[in-house]
Design a protein around this motif. Structure first.
Motif, PDB file in Angstrom:
ATOM      1  N   ARG A 201       0.825  -1.206   0.000  1.00  0.00           N
ATOM      2  CA  ARG A 201       0.000   0.000   0.000  1.00  0.00           C
ATOM      3  C   ARG A 201       0.865   1.264   0.000  1.00  0.00           C
ATOM      4  NH1 ARG A 201      -3.420  -2.949   4.056  1.00  0.00           N
ATOM      5  NH2 ARG A 201      -5.171  -3.727   2.863  1.00  0.00           N
TER       6      ARG A 201
ATOM      7  N   ALA B 253      -0.072   3.857  -4.553  1.00  0.00           N
ATOM      8  CA  ALA B 253      -1.233   4.534  -3.973  1.00  0.00           C
ATOM      9  C   ALA B 253      -2.533   3.890  -4.444  1.00  0.00           C
ATOM     10  CB  ALA B 253      -1.209   6.005  -4.363  1.00  0.00           C
ATOM     11  N   HIS B 254      -3.477   3.784  -3.541  1.00  0.00           N
ATOM     12  CA  HIS B 254      -4.823   3.267  -3.823  1.00  0.00           C
ATOM     13  C   HIS B 254      -4.820   1.818  -4.315  1.00  0.00           C
ATOM     14  CE1 HIS B 254      -6.075   7.352  -3.221  1.00  0.00           C
ATOM     15  NE2 HIS B 254      -5.297   7.763  -4.202  1.00  0.00           N
TER      16      HIS B 254
ATOM     17  N   PRO C 118      -5.708  -1.838  -3.871  1.00  0.00           N
ATOM     18  CA  PRO C 118      -6.525  -2.684  -2.992  1.00  0.00           C
ATOM     19  C   PRO C 118      -5.766  -3.969  -2.668  1.00  0.00           C
ATOM     20  CG  PRO C 118      -7.360  -2.774  -5.244  1.00  0.00           C
ATOM     21  CD  PRO C 118      -6.216  -1.802  -5.238  1.00  0.00           C
TER      22      PRO C 118
END
Length: 78
Positions: free
Chosen positions: A15, A19-20, A22
């Motif tokens: 993470r 970035a972002h 899942p």
């Protein structure tokens, strides 16, 4: 417990690197005494980033260094 600690360390590193991103830990029932990290791409294909199935003893070899998984992820996304 050791599997959970290592999974948390790897997911935190992933993470932090992308970035972002899942990250799902054990979306299905895991294989007993195994530790694997896979990337599921948008097209549905799966890329294995790390597997400890054939590693060990000692047990610590079954778990990756988070930096190694991040590097494998970056290579897979490039």
């Amino acid at each position: 417990r050791v599997f959970g600690r290592n999974a948390a360390a790897v997911s935190e590193a992933l993470r932090g690197a992308v970035a972002h991103l899942p990250v799902d830990i054990n979306p299905r029932q895991p294989r007993r005494n195994s530790f694997e990290v896979s990337l599921v791409k948008e097209d549905g294909s799966t890329v294995e980033l790390w597997s400890g199935i054939g590693k060990g003893p000692p047990r610590k070899l079954k778990f990756p260094q988070p930096e190694a998984v991040v590097e494998a992820l970056k290579n897979s996304l490039a």
